[in-house]
Design a protein around this motif. Structure first.
Motif, mmCIF file in Angstrom:
data_model
loop_
_atom_site.group_PDB
_atom_site.id
_atom_site.type_symbol
_atom_site.label_atom_id
_atom_site.label_comp_id
_atom_site.label_asym_id
_atom_site.label_seq_id
_atom_site.Cartn_x
_atom_site.Cartn_y
_atom_site.Cartn_z
ATOM 1 N N ASN A 251 0.841 -1.195 0.000
ATOM 2 C CA ASN A 251 0.000 0.000 0.000
ATOM 3 C C ASN A 251 0.880 1.251 0.000
ATOM 4 N N PRO A 252 0.741 2.121 -1.012
ATOM 5 C CA PRO A 252 1.591 3.319 -1.083
ATOM 6 C C PRO A 252 1.487 4.206 0.155
ATOM 7 N N GLU A 253 0.370 4.147 0.860
ATOM 8 C CA GLU A 253 0.216 4.962 2.062
ATOM 9 C C GLU A 253 1.070 4.435 3.221
ATOM 10 N N ASN A 254 1.456 3.133 3.144
ATOM 11 C CA ASN A 254 2.253 2.533 4.212
ATOM 12 C C ASN A 254 3.741 2.487 3.870
ATOM 13 N N TRP A 255 4.022 2.024 2.633
ATOM 14 C CA TRP A 255 5.417 1.907 2.179
ATOM 15 C C TRP A 255 5.462 1.970 0.663
ATOM 16 N N GLY A 256 4.700 1.070 0.006
ATOM 17 C CA GLY A 256 4.685 1.036 -1.448
ATOM 18 C C GLY A 256 5.657 0.035 -2.045
ATOM 19 N N ALA A 257 6.289 -0.808 -1.208
ATOM 20 C CA ALA A 257 7.267 -1.770 -1.701
ATOM 21 C C ALA A 257 6.579 -2.945 -2.382
ATOM 22 N N LEU A 258 7.199 -3.431 -3.445
ATOM 23 C CA LEU A 258 6.634 -4.565 -4.176
ATOM 24 C C LEU A 258 6.565 -5.811 -3.298
ATOM 25 N N PRO A 259 5.463 -6.525 -3.332
ATOM 26 C CA PRO A 259 5.364 -7.783 -2.571
ATOM 27 C C PRO A 259 6.181 -8.889 -3.224
ATOM 28 N N VAL A 260 6.522 -9.895 -2.448
ATOM 29 C CA VAL A 260 7.321 -11.007 -2.963
ATOM 30 C C VAL A 260 6.482 -12.236 -3.277
ATOM 31 N N PHE A 261 5.194 -12.192 -2.979
ATOM 32 C CA PHE A 261 4.387 -13.378 -3.288
ATOM 33 C C PHE A 261 4.209 -13.536 -4.799
ATOM 34 N N SER A 262 3.918 -14.758 -5.208
ATOM 35 C CA SER A 262 3.619 -15.042 -6.601
ATOM 36 C C SER A 262 2.125 -14.826 -6.835
ATOM 37 N N TYR A 263 1.794 -14.042 -7.829
ATOM 38 C CA TYR A 263 0.382 -13.759 -8.127
ATOM 39 C C TYR A 263 -0.375 -15.056 -8.399
ATOM 40 N N ASP A 264 0.265 -16.001 -9.064
ATOM 41 C CA ASP A 264 -0.391 -17.261 -9.432
ATOM 42 C C ASP A 264 -0.740 -18.119 -8.220
ATOM 43 N N LYS A 265 -0.118 -17.868 -7.073
ATOM 44 C CA LYS A 265 -0.385 -18.679 -5.883
ATOM 45 C C LYS A 265 -1.427 -18.046 -4.961
ATOM 46 N N LEU A 266 -1.961 -16.889 -5.363
ATOM 47 C CA LEU A 266 -3.008 -16.266 -4.562
ATOM 48 C C LEU A 266 -4.357 -16.894 -4.858
ATOM 49 N N ASN A 267 -5.221 -16.962 -3.858
ATOM 50 C CA ASN A 267 -6.578 -17.445 -4.116
ATOM 51 C C ASN A 267 -7.423 -16.288 -4.653
ATOM 52 N N ASP A 268 -8.646 -16.577 -5.005
ATOM 53 C CA ASP A 268 -9.498 -15.569 -5.646
ATOM 54 C C ASP A 268 -9.737 -14.361 -4.745
ATOM 55 N N GLN A 269 -9.959 -14.613 -3.457
ATOM 56 C CA GLN A 269 -10.204 -13.509 -2.531
ATOM 57 C C GLN A 269 -8.965 -12.614 -2.414
ATOM 58 N N GLU A 270 -7.785 -13.235 -2.342
ATOM 59 C CA GLU A 270 -6.550 -12.463 -2.233
ATOM 60 C C GLU A 270 -6.293 -11.655 -3.504
ATOM 61 N N LYS A 271 -6.584 -12.255 -4.645
ATOM 62 C CA LYS A 271 -6.431 -11.522 -5.904
ATOM 63 C C LYS A 271 -7.389 -10.329 -5.955
ATOM 64 N N GLU A 272 -8.572 -10.517 -5.397
ATOM 65 C CA GLU A 272 -9.551 -9.434 -5.375
ATOM 66 C C GLU A 272 -9.075 -8.302 -4.458
ATOM 67 N N GLU A 273 -8.530 -8.669 -3.290
ATOM 68 C CA GLU A 273 -7.997 -7.654 -2.379
ATOM 69 C C GLU A 273 -6.836 -6.903 -3.032
ATOM 70 N N LEU A 274 -6.021 -7.624 -3.753
ATOM 71 C CA LEU A 274 -4.895 -7.003 -4.445
ATOM 72 C C LEU A 274 -5.384 -6.035 -5.511
#
Length: 413
Positions: free
Chosen positions: A349-372
């Motif tokens: 979140n740019p308001e907190n830090w804005g640093a790129l996450p290290v998780f793999s997008y393909d390993k996120l579930n549908d809810q996590e992808k929606e939050e992203l």
């Protein structure tokens, strides 16, 4: 009488040294022996009620506030762990560990490190780290692409499970969409654009970090990719292999700003030139850079970001545990939390830090992808999905000085 006092003083000093550097508390010794064999719930139980000393670069108020605020609060609430952030440059804490290793200090004061690149290589070469531990972290296996070189290597040096990924940086280009109708997404299109807009493109002179990264992209494109450089050790052969790319850059000079007679000395200078319209492109290692500069009022609202179809260089910074950490269970729990989707999303979140996450997008579930997808990254920041699909790894760290030396001989002479 004098001799007795000397002997007594020597004895006291010896006892103190043994207690400080030669002994390990029973609790720490037990953790070191079995923490990697414990079930995860046992690790959490061992960490409960403890303190974890997190040594990290402290030069950013934004990052410090996130660690001391969000991270510390969640660790206390979820695991009853007290997090102590200790600001220190990586070179300094590596030297601290080197000194402790040399005098045999088996129980130190550092539990967790924020580290990467040459500092990690130095730590590994001198056996300063505990592990391998990465595979023991549930979130490492849940969210990371554990086959990716960006996870398994650190500037070309194998992590071997002694590091857990923390954040990512990725090279991006910045342009003004009011002045450039379509971004040049391929390397060939970029070079064609440069030649058709003489004087409107340049890059920082090496050894500027960003300028050096741009040159590595050209090396990848002209010499046939990055893979060939991972097994090269002969310096003469390395210089021979990269020479065509540097000669290409030398030939490009007549089309650059001031015909390549001079270069911006820093990325900050290039950014100012872009903001003033003197050049029509800039670049950087922070994908949220354009958005941040728009918010600051430095860049025009029409500034946008693009990456090359063949990919842009990204690197990962990591977490590691020292060989003499007194609280290895606590360090494991903190590292695992920092790799959670929750923490990585907060950090993104740019308001907190804005640093790129290290998780793999393909390993996120549908809810996590929606939050992203719901996270507002700003009008000029590319999505995590796009960046992941257009990402290539760094070269080994020891090649960078060679590239910079050759650039100064062939291009910047």
């Amino acid at each position: 009488m004098f001799k007795k006092k000397v002997v007594s003083l020597a004895l006291v000093i010896t006892i103190l040294l043994l207690s400080i550097i030669g002994c390990t508390s029973p609790q720490a010794q037990k953790q070191e022996e079995n923490v990697l064999e414990q079930e995860w719930k046992e690790v959490i139980a061992s960490a409960k009620g403890t303190e974890v000393n997190f040594y990290m670069w402290g030069g950013s108020r934004t990052i410090n506030q996130w660690v001391k605020g969000y991270v510390a609060k969640n660790l206390k609430e979820k695991y009853d762990i007290t997090l102590n952030m200790v600001p220190m440059d990586a070179t300094d804490f590596v030297n601290k560990l080197l000194g402790e290793k040399q005098i045999g200090k088996k129980e130190g004061t550092i539990d967790l490190l924020w580290i990467n690149g040459e500092n990690f290589k130095t730590a590994m070469d001198n056996e300063l780290l505990f592990g391998p531990f990465a595979d023991n972290l549930p979130n490492y296996n849940r969210y990371m692409n554990t086959d990716s070189k960006q996870i398994t290597t650190d500037f070309g040096f194998p992590t071997k499970g002694y590091e857990a990924p923390y954040s990512k940086a990725q090279f991006i280009f910045i342009y003004d969409q009011n002045k450039i109708e379509k971004a040049p997404y391929s390397f060939e299109e970029l070079i064609a654009w440069v030649k058709s807009h003489p004087g409107k493109f340049t890059y920082p002179a090496l050894p500027d970090f960003t300028g050096s990264a741009f040159v590595r992209h050209v090396i990848y494109e002209i010499t046939g990719g990055y893979e060939q450089y991972y097994n090269l050790e002969d310096e003469a052969e390395i210089r021979k292999k990269i020479r065509p790319a540097l000669e290409f850059l030398a030939d490009l000079e007549p089309y650059l700003w001031r015909e390549g007679e001079t270069y911006p000395s820093t990325i900050a200078q290039l950014d100012n030139m872009f903001a003033d319209g003197e050049v029509l492109m800039s670049m950087g290692y922070d994908p949220s850079k354009a958005t941040s500069e728009i918010v600051k009022g430095t860049y025009p609202d029409s500034a946008r970001t693009f990456v090359l179809e063949s990919g842009t260089i990204s690197n990962t910074n990591f977490l590691a545990i020292p060989f003499n950490s007194p609280n290895k269970a606590g360090a494991l729990v903190v590292a695992n939390f920092l790799e959670s989707f929750e923490a990585q999303l907060s950090k993104y979140n740019p308001e907190n830090w804005g640093a790129l996450p290290v998780f793999s997008y393909d390993k996120l579930n549908d809810q996590e992808k929606e939050e992203l997808a719901d996270l507002d990254l700003g009008i000029a920041t590319l999505s995590q999905e796009v960046l992941d699909k257009h990402s290539v790894p760094e070269l080994p760290a020891d090649l960078v000085p060679i590239i910079e030396d050759e650039w100064n001989k062939i291009v910047g002479k």
